[in-house]
Design a protein around this motif. Structure first.
Motif, mmCIF file in Angstrom:
data_model
loop_
_atom_site.group_PDB
_atom_site.id
_atom_site.type_symbol
_atom_site.label_atom_id
_atom_site.label_comp_id
_atom_site.label_asym_id
_atom_site.label_seq_id
_atom_site.Cartn_x
_atom_site.Cartn_y
_atom_site.Cartn_z
ATOM 1 N N GLU A 1 5.114 0.686 -13.872
ATOM 2 C CA GLU A 1 5.967 1.735 -13.326
ATOM 3 C C GLU A 1 6.122 1.498 -11.833
ATOM 4 O O GLU A 1 5.133 1.297 -11.114
ATOM 5 N N ALA A 2 7.372 1.498 -11.376
ATOM 6 C CA ALA A 2 7.657 1.289 -9.958
ATOM 7 C C ALA A 2 8.570 2.405 -9.476
ATOM 8 O O ALA A 2 9.628 2.666 -10.070
ATOM 9 N N LEU A 3 8.157 3.071 -8.393
ATOM 10 C CA LEU A 3 8.933 4.142 -7.784
ATOM 11 C C LEU A 3 9.267 3.752 -6.353
ATOM 12 O O LEU A 3 8.412 3.225 -5.630
ATOM 13 N N ALA A 4 10.498 3.996 -5.939
ATOM 14 C CA ALA A 4 10.922 3.679 -4.572
ATOM 15 C C ALA A 4 11.776 4.834 -4.053
ATOM 16 O O ALA A 4 12.844 5.121 -4.601
ATOM 17 N N PHE A 5 11.277 5.500 -3.027
ATOM 18 C CA PHE A 5 11.973 6.641 -2.433
ATOM 19 C C PHE A 5 12.413 6.275 -1.022
ATOM 20 O O PHE A 5 11.623 5.706 -0.256
ATOM 21 N N GLU B 1 14.511 9.355 4.187
ATOM 22 C CA GLU B 1 15.508 9.347 5.250
ATOM 23 C C GLU B 1 15.789 7.898 5.610
ATOM 24 O O GLU B 1 15.172 6.976 5.084
ATOM 25 N N ASP B 2 16.731 7.699 6.521
ATOM 26 C CA ASP B 2 17.055 6.333 6.919
ATOM 27 C C ASP B 2 15.856 5.610 7.527
ATOM 28 O O ASP B 2 15.744 4.387 7.427
ATOM 29 N N ASN B 3 14.963 6.352 8.150
ATOM 30 C CA ASN B 3 13.825 5.724 8.819
ATOM 31 C C ASN B 3 12.504 5.955 8.099
ATOM 32 O O ASN B 3 11.440 5.664 8.632
ATOM 33 N N LEU B 4 12.560 6.491 6.868
ATOM 34 C CA LEU B 4 11.332 6.835 6.158
ATOM 35 C C LEU B 4 11.457 6.452 4.686
ATOM 36 O O LEU B 4 12.402 6.860 4.007
ATOM 37 N N SER B 5 10.514 5.650 4.177
ATOM 38 C CA SER B 5 10.544 5.221 2.782
ATOM 39 C C SER B 5 9.131 5.213 2.212
ATOM 40 O O SER B 5 8.140 5.088 2.947
ATOM 41 N N PHE B 6 9.057 5.345 0.889
ATOM 42 C CA PHE B 6 7.776 5.407 0.191
ATOM 43 C C PHE B 6 7.918 4.692 -1.149
ATOM 44 O O PHE B 6 8.958 4.779 -1.820
ATOM 45 N N GLY B 7 6.873 3.975 -1.552
ATOM 46 C CA GLY B 7 6.897 3.271 -2.826
ATOM 47 C C GLY B 7 5.571 3.399 -3.543
ATOM 48 O O GLY B 7 4.507 3.538 -2.919
ATOM 49 N N PHE B 8 5.641 3.350 -4.861
ATOM 50 C CA PHE B 8 4.433 3.443 -5.688
ATOM 51 C C PHE B 8 4.599 2.520 -6.888
ATOM 52 O O PHE B 8 5.658 2.490 -7.531
ATOM 53 N N ASN B 9 3.555 1.743 -7.193
ATOM 54 C CA ASN B 9 3.566 0.838 -8.338
ATOM 55 C C ASN B 9 2.281 1.013 -9.132
ATOM 56 O O ASN B 9 1.192 1.104 -8.549
ATOM 57 N N ALA B 10 2.421 1.060 -10.444
ATOM 58 C CA ALA B 10 1.263 1.158 -11.329
ATOM 59 C C ALA B 10 1.457 0.198 -12.497
ATOM 60 O O ALA B 10 2.583 -0.028 -12.953
ATOM 61 N N ASP B 11 0.368 -0.377 -12.957
ATOM 62 C CA ASP B 11 0.454 -1.287 -14.095
ATOM 63 C C ASP B 11 -0.799 -1.153 -14.951
ATOM 64 O O ASP B 11 -1.881 -0.796 -14.467
ATOM 65 N N PHE B 12 -0.623 -1.444 -16.227
ATOM 66 C CA PHE B 12 -1.728 -1.411 -17.186
ATOM 67 C C PHE B 12 -1.461 -2.450 -18.262
ATOM 68 O O PHE B 12 -0.328 -2.589 -18.736
ATOM 69 N N HIS B 13 -2.487 -3.204 -18.626
ATOM 70 C CA HIS B 13 -2.350 -4.128 -19.744
ATOM 71 C C HIS B 13 -3.658 -4.151 -20.532
ATOM 72 O O HIS B 13 -4.745 -3.989 -19.975
ATOM 73 N N PHE C 1 -2.937 0.173 -9.206
ATOM 74 C CA PHE C 1 -1.818 0.848 -8.572
ATOM 75 C C PHE C 1 -1.786 0.434 -7.111
ATOM 76 O O PHE C 1 -2.787 -0.016 -6.527
ATOM 77 N N SER C 2 -0.640 0.576 -6.509
ATOM 78 C CA SER C 2 -0.481 0.365 -5.078
ATOM 79 C C SER C 2 0.571 1.338 -4.569
ATOM 80 O O SER C 2 1.526 1.666 -5.280
ATOM 81 N N ALA C 3 0.377 1.785 -3.357
ATOM 82 C CA ALA C 3 1.325 2.699 -2.719
ATOM 83 C C ALA C 3 1.623 2.181 -1.325
ATOM 84 O O ALA C 3 0.720 1.716 -0.616
ATOM 85 N N ARG D 1 17.826 5.541 -11.000
ATOM 86 C CA ARG D 1 17.743 5.939 -9.608
ATOM 87 C C ARG D 1 16.572 5.252 -8.922
ATOM 88 O O ARG D 1 16.567 4.057 -8.716
ATOM 89 N N TRP D 2 15.510 5.984 -8.608
ATOM 90 C CA TRP D 2 14.410 5.450 -7.822
ATOM 91 C C TRP D 2 13.271 4.915 -8.682
ATOM 92 O O TRP D 2 12.211 4.572 -8.183
ATOM 93 N N SER D 3 13.482 4.851 -10.013
ATOM 94 C CA SER D 3 12.386 4.506 -10.912
ATOM 95 C C SER D 3 12.737 3.298 -11.774
ATOM 96 O O SER D 3 13.870 3.172 -12.257
ATOM 97 N N THR D 4 11.745 2.400 -11.967
ATOM 98 C CA THR D 4 11.865 1.284 -12.914
ATOM 99 C C THR D 4 10.627 1.281 -13.805
ATOM 100 O O THR D 4 9.499 1.129 -13.318
ATOM 101 N N THR D 5 10.839 1.456 -15.100
ATOM 102 C CA THR D 5 9.744 1.540 -16.065
ATOM 103 C C THR D 5 9.874 0.399 -17.065
ATOM 104 O O THR D 5 10.958 0.166 -17.615
#
Length: 645
Positions: free
Chosen positions: A530-534, A537-549, A565-567, A505-509
């Motif tokens: 980790e990448a999240l994308a919500f 609504e049609d006019n509202l979206s949110f995303g979050f990305n985190a990484d570690f190495h 991380f970035s949002a 769905r909205w997640s890529t790990t």
């Protein structure tokens, strides 16, 4: 040519003054109604820099007015002359208050333009003249803000005769960049391209002469390159083709002069729908001051496909290389299998390979040379050079045309790691992000010896339910002495990589573990993203990305790790407004890098009829712990854009 282009610009600009007189007789020219874009902006910036050699604070207020005027048309008739003209005047007023007890006020005026003209576009001979002058500003992390002015003048003659269409072009470029230091680049190029095509063959010819000069902090570098290439592709039958080619280049610079040439021929045959073979022979020659290389390379490949699931590839190579100080000959053969199958839950992909190689090293020299080793430099990621025991100060980095020589600690950095050496691009320099560079260097070679290397590879990739991918890759290479003096290091490398990717769905790990047990620089690395994308609504979206190495150097026990991380947030306010924000925090700690970077970017823009107002805010806090430098920056920019037609 520059004088001719300037005269043309003046000629085209004064045409409207004669419009009334022209209409009394006949239409001497046609001019489209211009499109005018006006941009008014006001910027407030506050910045603080600290470091071993710098401690500065300044507040800057900048007001800028920019205009872009674009139009096109023709003179007498479109078949005679068509043109497009763009004018880009810019006016800027800037005031700087600094902690060094001075106030600086600057009024800046810049007139940019672009002119593109084409004569006789429908004739067998067409002339194109182009001139432009532009300016751009650029902000970079942990580097000085920069401004670049560039000018380009180009002329082309297109000879469109059907048997041998030919293009002759002359181009002159100049670019000046102001930052911590002043950099200038100028180049002049003459190029000829031609081709000949029949129903069974295609022949291309190209020749080029390029002169380039680069200056950094008063230090000049110059280079000149001459090259010529001829390639031909001929269909010898319905299922076979023959490709041949020849080329040479001559490079002259203040650092190293070199000359090289090559000749190759390749025959490809399709015996059946599932059976192909190819054969290639290539001869290369390179001369460079005290170094010379003559190489003969041959390869034969056979590809067979069974039931569309199993592909078999059999290959054999011969590489005979006569170098300064002795010969280096290599003989190898390999067998690879690729298996693809559809299973009830997804797809299965398996590859298996085996290769044997014999290397006969007959060189008897104190130092050996590596030429044109290719690396792609992305961001500030470090790339490891292929050889060990590299002589300090022998590294030279150029672009992949060998006309631009880059400068250490200005364009790139050199970092010894164990018995290897790594290079990386600087945050601000002449090497662009993702650019391919060629590296030359000297190293201490192994004594004369004959060795055999056996390599095995295995990989499996499993895609399940269209949401999960599991993979495992393993490669093992072992070198044995056949005769001569045993090298300082006999290769015995095993590299294993295991990972998984889950898309739901909205997640890529993503998660991956890499274990490198090598004779040079054994490491163990773990990566997780980790990448999240919500879309709320049609006019509202949110995303979050985190990484570690995290990477561990097994020989020394040293570690390097990074996390971040970035949002991002985007909200469309009705039909005419949009708000977008991005917040980020990145940390890197290790032997060659140790930095912290965090910040916030926010942009609100909207439309009101033909007006385009916007407000942009940027905050950045950056620390380079190894260089003991930090930078804090606040910036707010108000912009209003209006387009007239």
């Amino acid at each position: 040519m520059m004088r001719v282009l300037k005269v043309m610009v003046i000629f085209i600009l004064v045409l409207p003054w004669s419009q009334t007189q022209a209409r009394r007789s006949y239409p001497v020219y046609f001019l489209e109604r211009p499109t005018i874009t006006a941009v008014l902006s006001h910027e407030l910036e506050s910045e603080k820099r600290t470091g071993s050699f710098i401690n500065s604070e300044h507040d800057t207020s900048t007001t800028s007015e920019k205009f872009e005027i674009d139009t096109d048309g023709w003179v007498y008739h479109p078949a005679l002359l068509i043109f497009s003209v763009g004018l880009k005047p810019e006016f800027k007023q800037q005031k700087v208050n600094s902690n060094t007890t001075f106030t600086d006020e600057n009024d800046f005026t810049f007139f940019g333009y672009s002119v593109d003209t084409t004569f006789l576009q429908y004739k067998p001979y067409t002339v194109n003249l182009y001139a432009s002058k532009d300016r751009s500003d650029f902000s970079s992390s942990l580097a000085a803000d920069s401004s670049t002015e560039s000018s380009t003048y180009k002329g082309q003659l297109l000879l469109k005769y059907q048997p041998v269409p030919t293009t002759i072009s002359v181009e002159s470029k100049e670019q000046i960049t102001e930052s911590f230091f002043l950099t200038s680049n100028t180049s002049d190029k003459l190029r000829v391209e031609s081709k000949h095509k029949t129903s069974r063959s295609k022949t291309t010819f190209e020749a080029e002469v390029l002169e380039q000069n680069r200056s950094i902090r008063g230090i000049g570098f110059s280079g000149k390159r001459k090259l010529m290439r001829v390639h031909n592709q001929y269909k010898t039958g319905e299922k076979s083709s023959l490709s041949t080619g020849f080329g040479f280049s001559d490079n002259t610079s203040g650092v190293v002069d070199s000359a090289s040439s090559y000749l190759f021929s390749q025959l490809s045959i399709r015996h059946r729908e599932n059976l192909d073979t190819s054969y290639q022979l290539r001869v290369e020659n390179r001369e460079e001051q005290d170094f010379e290389s003559k190489k003969i390379f041959g390869v034969a490949d056979l590809t067979h496909q069974l039931y569309e699931n199993l592909t078999t590839i059999l290959s054999a190579n011969v590489d005979k290389n006569k170098l300064t100080g002795g010969n280096l000959d290599t003989y190898s053969a390999g067998l690879d299998f690729r298996y693809v199958r559809r299973i009830p839950w997804g797809n299965l992909n398996i590859n298996l390979g085996h290769r044997e190689q014999i290397e006969d090293n007959q060189r008897q020299v104190a130092t050996a040379e590596v030429r044109d080793e290719s690396h792609v430099l992305t961001g500030t990621v470090l790339e490891t050079l292929a050889k060990s025991a590299i002589a300090p100060g022998s590294i030279k980095v150029t672009d992949n045309t060998e006309t631009t020589t880059y400068v250490e600690n200005v364009d790139y950095t050199v970092s010894p790691i164990g018995n290897t050496v790594q290079i990386g691009r600087t945050l601000f320099g002449g090497i662009t992000d993702g650019q391919e560079v060629w590296v030359d260097y000297s190293f201490e070679p192994d004594p004369p010896a004959k060795t055999a290397t056996i390599s095995d590879t295995f990989g499996i990739n499993l895609d399940l339910w269209s949401i999960l991918r599991l993979y495992y890759q393993r490669g093992h290479s072992e070198e044995k002495l056949l005769s001569g003096i045993e090298p300082s290091e006999l290769t015995d490398d095993t590299v294993q990589r295991t990972g998984a990717v889950l898309r739901w769905r909205w997640s890529t790990t993503r998660a991956e573990v890499e274990d490198r047990n090598t004779t040079r620089t054994p490491t163990k690395t773990f990566r997780f993203t980790e990448a999240l994308a919500f879309r709320i609504e049609d006019n509202l979206s949110f995303g979050f990305n985190a990484d570690f190495h995290k990477r561990e150097f097994k020989d020394t026990g040293e570690q390097s790790q990074g996390s971040g991380f970035s949002a991002n947030f985007r909200w469309n306010l009705g039909r005419y407004g949009q708000l977008s924000t991005v917040a980020f925090n990145q940390r890197v700690r290790g032997v060659a890098q140790s930095s912290i970077k965090k910040g916030l970017n926010a942009l609100y823009q909207w439309k009101y009829g033909a007006w385009r107002p916007s407000i942009k805010y940027e905050y950045a806090n950056e620390v380079d712990q190894l260089a003991n430098e930090s930078r804090k920056r606040n910036n707010i920019l108000f912009t209003i854009e209006r387009k007239f037609r």
